[in-house]
Design a protein around this motif. Structure first.
Motif, PDB file in Angstrom:
ATOM      1  N   ASP A 194       0.820  -1.202   0.000  1.00  0.00           N
ATOM      2  CA  ASP A 194       0.000   0.000   0.000  1.00  0.00           C
ATOM      3  C   ASP A 194       0.858   1.258   0.000  1.00  0.00           C
ATOM      4  O   ASP A 194       0.557   2.241  -0.692  1.00  0.00           O
ATOM      5  N   ASP A 195       1.931   1.238   0.778  1.00  0.00           N
ATOM      6  CA  ASP A 195       2.826   2.388   0.885  1.00  0.00           C
ATOM      7  C   ASP A 195       3.371   2.801  -0.478  1.00  0.00           C
ATOM      8  O   ASP A 195       3.308   3.972  -0.859  1.00  0.00           O
ATOM      9  N   HIS A 196       3.884   1.835  -1.229  1.00  0.00           N
ATOM     10  CA  HIS A 196       4.511   2.220  -2.497  1.00  0.00           C
ATOM     11  C   HIS A 196       3.501   2.352  -3.629  1.00  0.00           C
ATOM     12  O   HIS A 196       3.706   3.147  -4.550  1.00  0.00           O
ATOM     13  N   GLN A 197       2.423   1.591  -3.565  1.00  0.00           N
ATOM     14  CA  GLN A 197       1.415   1.706  -4.622  1.00  0.00           C
ATOM     15  C   GLN A 197       0.804   3.106  -4.641  1.00  0.00           C
ATOM     16  O   GLN A 197       0.434   3.608  -5.709  1.00  0.00           O
ATOM     17  N   ARG A 198       0.697   3.750  -3.493  1.00  0.00           N
ATOM     18  CA  ARG A 198       0.223   5.143  -3.471  1.00  0.00           C
ATOM     19  C   ARG A 198       1.169   6.037  -4.268  1.00  0.00           C
ATOM     20  O   ARG A 198       0.724   6.949  -4.978  1.00  0.00           O
ATOM     21  N   ARG A 199       2.463   5.780  -4.159  1.00  0.00           N
ATOM     22  CA  ARG A 199       3.442   6.570  -4.907  1.00  0.00           C
ATOM     23  C   ARG A 199       3.365   6.261  -6.403  1.00  0.00           C
ATOM     24  O   ARG A 199       3.485   7.167  -7.237  1.00  0.00           O
ATOM     25  N   LEU A 200       3.185   4.989  -6.754  1.00  0.00           N
ATOM     26  CA  LEU A 200       3.038   4.636  -8.163  1.00  0.00           C
ATOM     27  C   LEU A 200       1.796   5.298  -8.760  1.00  0.00           C
ATOM     28  O   LEU A 200       1.832   5.807  -9.888  1.00  0.00           O
ATOM     29  N   ASP A 201       0.692   5.294  -8.007  1.00  0.00           N
ATOM     30  CA  ASP A 201      -0.539   5.907  -8.498  1.00  0.00           C
ATOM     31  C   ASP A 201      -0.354   7.402  -8.715  1.00  0.00           C
ATOM     32  O   ASP A 201      -0.809   7.966  -9.718  1.00  0.00           O
ATOM     33  N   ALA A 202       0.298   8.065  -7.764  1.00  0.00           N
ATOM     34  CA  ALA A 202       0.493   9.512  -7.863  1.00  0.00           C
ATOM     35  C   ALA A 202       1.346   9.881  -9.071  1.00  0.00           C
ATOM     36  O   ALA A 202       1.132  10.918  -9.703  1.00  0.00           O
TER      37      ALA A 202
END
Length: 239
Positions: A177-185
């Motif tokens: 979840d932590d990194h997927q938020r960055r990928l989405d952004a």
């Protein structure tokens, strides 16, 4: 309600502890067992491998730590620059020693699987059944050879593990979840390769897709290449 696990960037002082965590987590892994038969040699070799991987990722990738060293995720922006790849390969060859031939085979297989994952069809009409996904991927690869599709830039989840004695506490899910938020952004694709069905299923619940397994060799374990589109919706509660 269960509290969310805190996630932070790794620092150089974490390398020793995280290398041991990864070596412990992967010592019974199907691919690790295929690479090196003896358990003792497998652990010591992977301990060296993870020291190389983490040191490289701290300089050229992204390393995230869950809790007080309870889990780790290593992400690598792709494509890497050639100079970085060459230096990384030299360091890995020194770490794996006499097992370099099988590790080279694994590296080639991961590269091939990455290409398959990055060429998966996108959009609402993507196929859902494994046989349809495999057929669609073959079509997409053929189209890529004709110049109609290209591989996309993204982040590869190279290594990802929770401490074996702390599994099923949503540590892996927190790291995702932590990194997927960055990928989405950033609008970036995620991709990875796994050889464990429970990891495949956990990733699927977080919106990752796969065209189905390919075997590392005729007698080797299966590998699933997986891809996640930016903003992919989770399909359930992660572990």
């Amino acid at each position: 309600m269960q509290c969310e696990t805190a996630v932070r960037p790794a620092v150089a002082g974490d390398v020793g502890e995280l290398s041991a965590l990864l070596a412990e987590a992967f010592v019974s892994n199907p691919v690790a067992s295929w690479l090196i038969g003896g358990v003792a040699a497998r652990y010591t070799t992977f301990l060296r491998v993870f020291e190389v991987e983490l040191t490289q990722a701290l300089s050229h990738g992204i390393v995230r730590v869950a809790g007080d060293g309870a889990g780790v995720a290593v992400w690598q922006p792709y494509p890497m620059v050639l100079e970085t790849v060459t230096a990384h390969d030299r360091a890995l060859l020194g770490a794996v020693g006499i097992y370099r031939r099988r590790f080279a085979h694994l590296r080639a297989a991961r590269d091939e699987h990455r290409s398959a994952a990055l060429r998966l069809p996108t959009g609402p009409d993507r196929p859902e059944r494994p046989d349809q996904r495999a057929e669609a991927t073959e079509v997409a690869v053929a189209a890529g050879e004709a110049g109609e599709t290209t591989e996309v830039a993204g982040h590869e989840l190279v290594w990802w593990a929770a401490a074996p004695w702390l599994r099923r506490r949503r540590i892996g899910a927190a790291l995702l979840d932590d990194h997927q938020r960055r990928l989405d952004a950033a609008g970036l694709v995620g991709h990875t390769v796994t050889d464990e069905p429970y990891v495949r299923d956990l990733l699927a619940r977080h919106g990752w897709r796969t065209p189905g397994p390919r075997h590392l060799s005729p007698a080797g374990p299966p590998l699933w290449s997986m891809r996640r589109e930016p903003g992919a919706v989770r399909r359930g509660y992660g572990r």
